[in-house]
Design a protein around this motif. Structure first.
Motif, PDB file in Angstrom:
ATOM      1  N   ALA A 358     -11.293   7.059   1.531  1.00  0.00           N
ATOM      2  CA  ALA A 358     -10.721   5.982   0.710  1.00  0.00           C
ATOM      3  C   ALA A 358     -10.158   6.593  -0.554  1.00  0.00           C
ATOM      4  CB  ALA A 358     -11.771   4.934   0.369  1.00  0.00           C
ATOM      5  N   LEU A 368     -16.142  -3.024  -2.213  1.00  0.00           N
ATOM      6  CA  LEU A 368     -16.961  -2.579  -1.091  1.00  0.00           C
ATOM      7  C   LEU A 368     -17.754  -3.772  -0.579  1.00  0.00           C
ATOM      8  CD1 LEU A 368     -18.424   0.713  -2.664  1.00  0.00           C
ATOM      9  CD2 LEU A 368     -16.328   0.460  -1.317  1.00  0.00           C
ATOM     10  N   LYS A 539      -7.766  -2.908  -2.951  1.00  0.00           N
ATOM     11  CA  LYS A 539      -8.190  -2.415  -1.638  1.00  0.00           C
ATOM     12  C   LYS A 539      -9.639  -2.821  -1.413  1.00  0.00           C
ATOM     13  CE  LYS A 539      -6.791   1.553  -0.208  1.00  0.00           C
ATOM     14  NZ  LYS A 539      -6.580   3.012  -0.038  1.00  0.00           N
ATOM     15  N   LEU A 541     -12.889  -2.137   1.177  1.00  0.00           N
ATOM     16  CA  LEU A 541     -13.487  -1.348   2.247  1.00  0.00           C
ATOM     17  C   LEU A 541     -14.584  -2.178   2.904  1.00  0.00           C
ATOM     18  CD1 LEU A 541     -11.989   1.063   0.952  1.00  0.00           C
ATOM     19  CD2 LEU A 541     -14.064   2.425   1.325  1.00  0.00           C
ATOM     20  N   VAL A 548     -16.481   2.970   7.822  1.00  0.00           N
ATOM     21  CA  VAL A 548     -15.439   2.074   7.312  1.00  0.00           C
ATOM     22  C   VAL A 548     -14.774   1.426   8.523  1.00  0.00           C
ATOM     23  CG1 VAL A 548     -13.289   1.875   6.021  1.00  0.00           C
ATOM     24  CG2 VAL A 548     -15.058   3.475   5.252  1.00  0.00           C
ATOM     25  N   GLU A 550     -12.927  -1.509   8.395  1.00  0.00           N
ATOM     26  CA  GLU A 550     -11.600  -2.022   8.021  1.00  0.00           C
ATOM     27  C   GLU A 550     -11.352  -1.681   6.558  1.00  0.00           C
ATOM     28  OE1 GLU A 550     -10.681  -6.163  10.078  1.00  0.00           O
ATOM     29  OE2 GLU A 550     -12.631  -6.212   9.071  1.00  0.00           O
ATOM     30  N   GLN A 551     -10.082  -1.615   6.184  1.00  0.00           N
ATOM     31  CA  GLN A 551      -9.732  -1.531   4.775  1.00  0.00           C
ATOM     32  C   GLN A 551      -8.329  -2.072   4.577  1.00  0.00           C
ATOM     33  OE1 GLN A 551      -8.964   2.419   3.027  1.00  0.00           O
ATOM     34  NE2 GLN A 551      -9.558   3.313   5.004  1.00  0.00           N
TER      35      GLN A 551
END
Length: 589
Positions: A358, A368, A539, A541, A548, A550-551
């Protein structure tokens, strides 16, 4: 580290104050000579004057004054020696206690993952007190005994080498008894110290978690656990008492009695013409003064065992490796965050984070999210440098986090935790935490987190103590206070670990506006369960079991209809149900 190494290391601390130790030793030597002088003067009176019925007044007055002076001088010198040695001992204990505490607070967080707080408190307090007994009781008594026995043996030899040989036979026997006693008592004292530490640990944890214990109805179980440890400690103490009862005074008294009988037998065999009555008196007096310090020294061996056990624990803490930081002390110039192929495990076996990638630019907003145990807080802890990296790379401001010094890291990145700690101190002290920060900056930070109005209405404003009297902060106010702590210095990177979880929606909106105004000067990383608080993140995460999954932005993740979309739908449904319940309860009223 062996027991001998531990003891040698403890004794080396005596040399830290060489001048004070030398003065104490000189006082002790003169006191030993004064102790020897009394019986010697009486021996002169008995053999040279009483046996010959010769009583010159001036000489007798001189002997009397000399005896009284030697007694007074001995008492004064022993007092001065004990006082000076106690000061040296207390200074050593303070030094060790400071070193142990400094070592504890500089260790990495991983050192506290599996160690109860009660055990650490016990080591810093109880174990250092055991060391004080080592220096004040054991070492001081040992030096006093050695000086006194040496002076007595020299005096005995000058009086009668034959009788001195009989007394000297006693000493190796005592050394053997002391060695055997130490061998038998060491395991018992180690078990006693371990159990006492466990007892303190249970007490500390019980008091800290009293609400949980009563909430879950576990009073009986904790009482039984404490009682079991106490019973085990009692059993161990009984073993120690039995060993002490056999090897301490009874054996020494027996050997001194044998020596006394031997002296009397030799005197009767050789007669008073060879050995005078005064010499016999002096020997009996010296023998009594020799055996008493030996008995005292034997009794102090129990304290020696405790001190060695305590020293092992304390040196284990002192020698623990501190948290490792880099050598780059330059301030973090921007809030860029880059994470590449990051993998981490607490125990080296079970991975908590796996191949995390990331990045976020300065002034960005990184969120997050994920279910409990997904690794969100672990990732934040790695960003703070709480744990060393194991695999992968993490850069702050374009520099590897492993290269940064502690000062560069703590001034450049800050965190507000979910359950912040509040000191029993004033508002000012809780915000500054010892840093030199003006009141204007404090008020500005309190204004940003919506605490300024509350503090303004307190009796002494910033000087009002927290946690005492009538001033007690709610969970939400504690989090706002923790946020104010970091805003006074404007870090480059700010991490919020569920920092708005206990704040009402109105206050949360004010905090969000304050953070939005700061985004042009710092990067913000937010760990959140309520997805509404991170809707405008640059963004997001989505973590799942350390990966991870999806982001992307809020809208992108909703459009993907993956795990984030599922979490969002569940929260929306829950919020809608709560709203319906409120409407229904309002209509019922």
């Amino acid at each position: 580290m062996s027991k001998r190494d531990v003891l040698a290391r403890l004794l080396r601390y005596l040399l830290d104050d060489k001048k004070g130790f030398a003065i104490a030793a000189a006082l002790l030597l003169v006191a030993a000579v004064a102790d020897v002088s009394g019986p010697w003067l009486i021996r002169i009176f008995l053999d040279d004057y009483l046996a010959k019925s010769y009583f010159p007044p001036m000489v007798l007055w001189g002997l009397a004054i000399g005896y009284i002076s030697a007694t007074v001088l001995s008492a004064a010198l022993h007092y001065s020696y004990g006082l000076r040695f106690s000061r040296i001992a207390i200074g050593i204990v303070q030094t060790i206690r400071k070193k142990v505490y400094a070592s504890i607070i500089n260790q990495p967080l991983s050192a506290f993952d599996y160690v109860p707080a009660g055990k650490l408190v016990s080591r810093v307090t109880n174990d250092t007190e055991s060391l004080k007994e080592l220096y004040v009781q054991v070492v001081a008594s040992f030096l006093n005994s050695v000086a006194l026995i040496t002076a007595m043996l020299i005096a005995m030899y000058l009086l009668s080498p034959t009788l001195t040989l009989v007394v000297a036979i006693l000493l190796p026997s005592v050394v053997f008894v002391m060695y055997y006693y130490q061998h038998r008592s060491t395991p018992a004292y180690r078990d006693s110290r371990d159990l006492l530490t466990d007892i303190n640990s249970v007490m500390s944890e019980s008091i800290q978690g009293m609400s949980l214990i009563q909430l879950m109805g576990q009073e009986q179980r904790f009482s039984e656990r404490f009682a079991s440890l106490t019973d085990q400690h009692l059993t161990t103490e009984v073993k120690i008492v039995k060993v002490n009862g056999i090897f301490l005074r009874p054996l020494i008294d027996l050997m001194s009695g044998i020596a006394l009988i031997s002296l009397t037998a030799i005197f009767g065999w050789q007669g008073s013409e060879v050995i005078g009555v005064g010499v016999l008196y002096a020997f009996i007096s010296y023998l009594g003064r020799v055996t008493e310090p030996l008995i005292e020294l034997m009794q102090r061996l129990s304290l020696l065992q405790q001190a060695i056990m305590a020293g092992e624990r304390l040196f284990e803490l002192m020698d623990a490796k501190p948290n490792q930081y880099g050598s780059d002390d330059a301030p973090i110039e921007n809030g860029d965050i880059e994470i590449s192929n990051l993998t981490f495990s607490y125990d080296g076996k079970t991975p908590v984070l796996t191949d995390i990638n990331a990045s976020v630019k300065e002034g960005g907003f990184l969120a997050l999210v994920g279910h409990t145990g997904s690794g969100k807080s672990t990732l934040a802890s790695l960003m703070m440098g709480f744990y060393p990296l194991q695999a992968g790379e993490l850069k702050l401001g374009g520099r590897a986090i492993s290269s940064l010094t502690q000062n560069a890291m703590r001034t450049g990145i800050a965190m507000v935790q979910q359950d912040p700690h509040v000191l029993s101190a004033t508002f000012r002290e809780n915000v500054t935490l010892g840093r030199k920060i003006s009141d204007d900056h404090i008020w500005q930070a309190l204004e940003q987190v919506d605490l300024a109005d509350y503090v303004q209405h307190l009796p002494t404003k910033l000087d009002t103590p927290i946690g005492t009297g009538d001033v007690t902060l709610s969970a939400g106010q504690k989090q706002l206070l923790a946020l104010a702590r970091v805003l006074v210095e404007r870090p480059r990177i700010l991490i919020l670990d569920e920092a708005t979880a206990n704040i009402d929606s109105g206050t949360e909106e004010r905090v969000q506006r304050a953070l939005s105004s700061l985004r042009h000067t710092m990067t913000i990383v937010v760990i959140a369960h309520r997805l509404s608080t991170i809707a405008d993140a640059d963004k997001i995460l989505v973590l799942h079991r350390g990966h991870v999954e999806e982001q992307g932005s809020h809208q992108q993740l909703l459009a993907n209809k993956g795990r984030y979309w599922q979490m969002y739908q569940l929260q929306q449904t829950k919020a809608h149900l709560v709203e319906l319940e409120q409407i229904a309860s309002g209509e019922a009223e």
